[in-house]
Design a protein around this motif. Structure first.
Motif: not given
Ligand code: UTP
Length: 290
Positions: A225-250
């Motif tokens: 997105a935006g022509g930038e190297v996105q951290l989100t895209d790199g992280m997405a490639r780890l899904i399925g290979r490693q545990p990946f969770h979101g935490l609803r922080y307080e």
């Protein structure tokens, strides 16, 4: 599971939303009440057990590094004048000798590229990422909440919050699996999806615990997105290979890279400040009523 001891602070962005304030000064040096954003982030990291700090910087950002060094002349003058309170106010700015390093991003090609620039610092260890312009007001600091979740789940853990559907195109958005109301399994990630295409309204905020394998994915230098190297895209490639969770922080998060979010943070933090709160409450009332 390796303990979490390292944190990366990407501070090489251009801060275009805050011009002209950020023309000659880093966005992360903007103060909320009496502390620059970067100090909140470093203190939050320390409170989560982080011992090694890496700032990914760019040109014109040296004040960020100076802020965590001894200011010899200032401190000597304050001691001569017996200004003990002022000296104590500097306590949070000191880090252990040798514990803070900087790397240069040189060209701001995106958050993913900034994290990749810290690859030698990260090595084979898990690491936290804190975006200092996301400020979180919480009883338990946000990164400490993530670190606790990491000790529970292992793998990658990102802080997440619900956003209005019309705002999904500003954030990294989760595709979700199993969800216990606090921890949610991440089955996909999309950076800045249009509202109609967003797989959920759970967005990532600027706090992450990541596994070192993300560096290999970022090294592909795919532009997103935006022509930038996105951290989100790199992280997405780890899904399925490693545990990946979101935490609803307080806690409450303020986007201090945005003028309205920054002003709201000033008010929220001032109202939490024991000496300032009564005066701030009184003048706010005058403005609102007047
Ligand atoms: P932002 O999306 O807020 O970008 O980056 P920005 O350039 O700082 O600000 P605007 O949007 O132009 O006003 C999120 C975080 O990622 C860092 C920023 O410093 C900020 O902490 N970043 C972003 C980098 O370090 N390098 C980049 O190439 C991009």
């Amino acid at each position: 599971m390796k303990p979490l001891r390292k944190a990366v602070f990407p501070v090489a962005g251009l801060g275009t939303r805050f011009l002209p304030a950020t023309k000659a000064m880093a966005k992360e040096m903007l103060p909320v009440v009496d502390k620059p954003l970067i100090q909140y982030a470093v203190e939050e990291a320390r409170a989560a057990g982080i011992e090694q700090f890496c700032m990914v910087t760019g040109r014109g950002k040296t004040a960020l590094v100076e802020h965590f060094d001894i200011a010899f002349e200032l401190e000597a003058t304050l001691r001569d004048r017996d200004k003990q309170d002022a000296l104590r106010n500097l306590d949070g700015t000191l880090v252990e000798p040798g514990s803070m390093v900087t790397v240069r991003q040189q060209v701001p090609l995106g958050l993913g590229h900034a994290i990749w620039c810290a690859r030698a610092f990260i090595g084979d260890d898990p690491f936290a990422v804190l975006l200092p312009d996301d400020l979180v007001l919480a009883d338990t600091p946000c990164l400490a909440q993530l670190a606790a979740a990491y000790r529970q789940t292992g793998g990658n853990v990102v802080a997440v919050t619900e956003v209005p559907r019309e705002h999904t195109s500003r954030y990294g958005i989760l595709k979700t699996g199993a969800d216990d109301g606090r921890l949610v399994e991440v089955t996909g990630l999309v950076e800045k999806p249009k509202p109609a295409e967003a797989p959920s309204t759970l967005s990532i905020i600027g706090r992450y615990v990541l596994m070192p394998e993300v560096i290999g994915e970022l090294a592909r230098m795919d532009r997103g997105a935006g022509g930038e190297v996105q951290l989100t895209d790199g992280m997405a490639r780890l899904i399925g290979r490693q545990p990946f969770h979101g935490l609803r922080y307080e806690g409450r998060r303020f986007d201090c890279g945005d003028k309205a979010g920054f002003l709201e943070a000033q008010i929220a933090f001032a109202l939490k400040h024991p000496e300032l709160a009564p005066a701030v409450r009184a003048f706010l009332r005058r403005y609102v009523e007047g």
